[in-house]
Write a protein that holds these residues in place. Structure first.
Motif, short mmCIF file in Angstrom:
data_model
loop_
_atom_site.label_atom_id
_atom_site.label_comp_id
_atom_site.label_asym_id
_atom_site.label_seq_id
_atom_site.Cartn_x
_atom_site.Cartn_y
_atom_site.Cartn_z
N GLU A 94 0.88 -6.95 11.21
CA GLU A 94 0.05 -5.75 11.30
C GLU A 94 0.17 -4.90 10.04
OE1 GLU A 94 -2.12 -4.77 14.29
OE2 GLU A 94 -1.89 -6.89 13.81
N ARG A 97 -1.86 -6.46 7.27
CA ARG A 97 -3.29 -6.24 7.47
C ARG A 97 -3.69 -4.80 7.22
NH1 ARG A 97 -5.89 -6.70 13.36
NH2 ARG A 97 -4.90 -4.65 13.46
N GLU A 98 -2.93 -3.86 7.79
CA GLU A 98 -3.31 -2.45 7.69
C GLU A 98 -3.10 -1.89 6.28
OE1 GLU A 98 -4.93 -0.78 9.95
OE2 GLU A 98 -4.86 -2.51 11.31
N ARG A 101 -6.02 -1.90 4.09
CA ARG A 101 -6.98 -0.82 4.35
C ARG A 101 -6.42 0.54 3.94
NH1 ARG A 101 -8.84 1.52 10.23
NH2 ARG A 101 -10.88 2.34 9.61
N ASN A 102 -5.13 0.73 4.15
CA ASN A 102 -4.51 2.04 3.97
C ASN A 102 -4.22 2.32 2.49
OD1 ASN A 102 -3.24 4.47 4.37
ND2 ASN A 102 -1.51 3.65 5.52
N ASP A 194 -9.07 3.91 15.32
CA ASP A 194 -8.73 2.97 14.25
C ASP A 194 -8.04 3.69 13.09
OD1 ASP A 194 -11.16 4.27 13.69
OD2 ASP A 194 -11.75 2.72 12.27
N TYR A 197 -4.47 4.37 14.22
CA TYR A 197 -3.64 3.17 14.23
C TYR A 197 -3.20 2.80 12.82
CZ TYR A 197 -1.99 -1.53 15.29
OH TYR A 197 -1.22 -2.66 15.41
N THR A 198 -4.14 2.84 11.89
CA THR A 198 -3.80 2.50 10.50
C THR A 198 -2.76 3.45 9.94
OG1 THR A 198 -6.00 1.54 10.08
CG2 THR A 198 -4.73 2.23 8.16
#
Length: 256
Positions: A94, A97-98, A101-102, A194, A197-198
């Motif tokens: 996770e 993956r995150e 984006r972050n 979302d 969560y990120t």
């Protein structure tokens, strides 16, 4: 708090831990089958390495309170620590993956998409959470006002090197509670699920890395102090021995 957030999985984990620990204590290494079962059991559970370090620490204290011999406690904690790789595998995926984006660009876009009113709502909600929490209201966090929390969030999202918490010196447990309360406050302030969560995964990763580094530094400092103490004791003993030898030689010369 990780297990409270997923009670069904927590119940399943309790059962598999009892089963796998019993089996693992009969062998030196974790079998591939056991590792696979543990990974499957921890799927969807955000359990980080620092979480597991705390779990091992509490496990050791619990055994100590039951008057288990120190050597047996050490062996049991070592055996449990072999579960770490399987237990944190989902969280590590996770994070990978995150983190894609972050980025600072993404956080800035989040900041630009929220109104000042929502940021104020976040800061006032988080302040209430802090004061209502038995752990955090005893920390320096209790001394700061909502405006401070507002500036911290803006700085954190703005990507200008903001610290991971608004104040320094929080313990591992205090920092973790703060991260979880921040997630709740973002929800009250109507940040999307979302986005929450990120940010939550990112904050948990920051928490885990920070406190694992502190543990290593503490362990290194303790080892250095122990080595210095041992060297000093050895030097002192050698000096005493040499002094006694010199005195004996002088006495022998006087007798002669």
């Amino acid at each position: 708090e990780v297990f409270v957030s997923c009670p069904t999985q927590a119940s399943e984990l309790r059962s598999i831990y009892i089963k796998e620990i019993s089996a693992h204590f009969e062998g030196e290494y974790l079998s591939p089958e056991s590792e696979k079962r543990l990974q499957e059991a921890h799927s969807q559970v955000l359990l980080f390495e620092s979480h597991f370090d705390l779990l091992c620490e509490l496990f050791g204290k619990a055994l100590g309170n039951c008057r288990v011999d120190a050597a047996d406690v050490e062996e049991a904690v070592t055996k449990l620590s072999h579960f770490k790789g399987a237990a944190v595998a989902f969280a590590m995926k996770e994070v990978e993956r995150e983190l894609r984006r972050n980025t600072s660009k993404w956080r800035m876009s989040v900041l630009n998409s929220v109104t000042p009113h929502r940021i104020q709502g976040f800061s006032h909600c988080l302040k209430r959470h802090i004061m209502d929490n038995a752990t955090l209201r005893k920390t320096p966090l209790a001394e700061i006002d909502p405006a401070h929390l507002e500036r911290w969030l803006v700085s954190y999202l703005g990507g200008d090197g903001a610290p991971v918490t608004p104040v320094q010196g929080l313990s591992q447990e205090e920092h973790l509670v703060f991260v979880n309360l921040t997630q709740d406050a973002l929800g009250v302030a109507d940040f999307s699920s979302d986005v929450r969560y990120t940010l939550h995964v990112g904050m948990l990763q920051e928490w885990s890395l920070l406190h694992r580094r502190r543990r290593r530094e503490t362990s290194s400092s303790t080892s250095s102090t122990t080595a210095t103490t041992a060297t000093t004791a050895t030097t002192s003993a050698t000096a005493t021995t040499n002094g006694s030898s010199d005195n004996n030689n002088n006495n022998n010369n006087n007798n002669n």
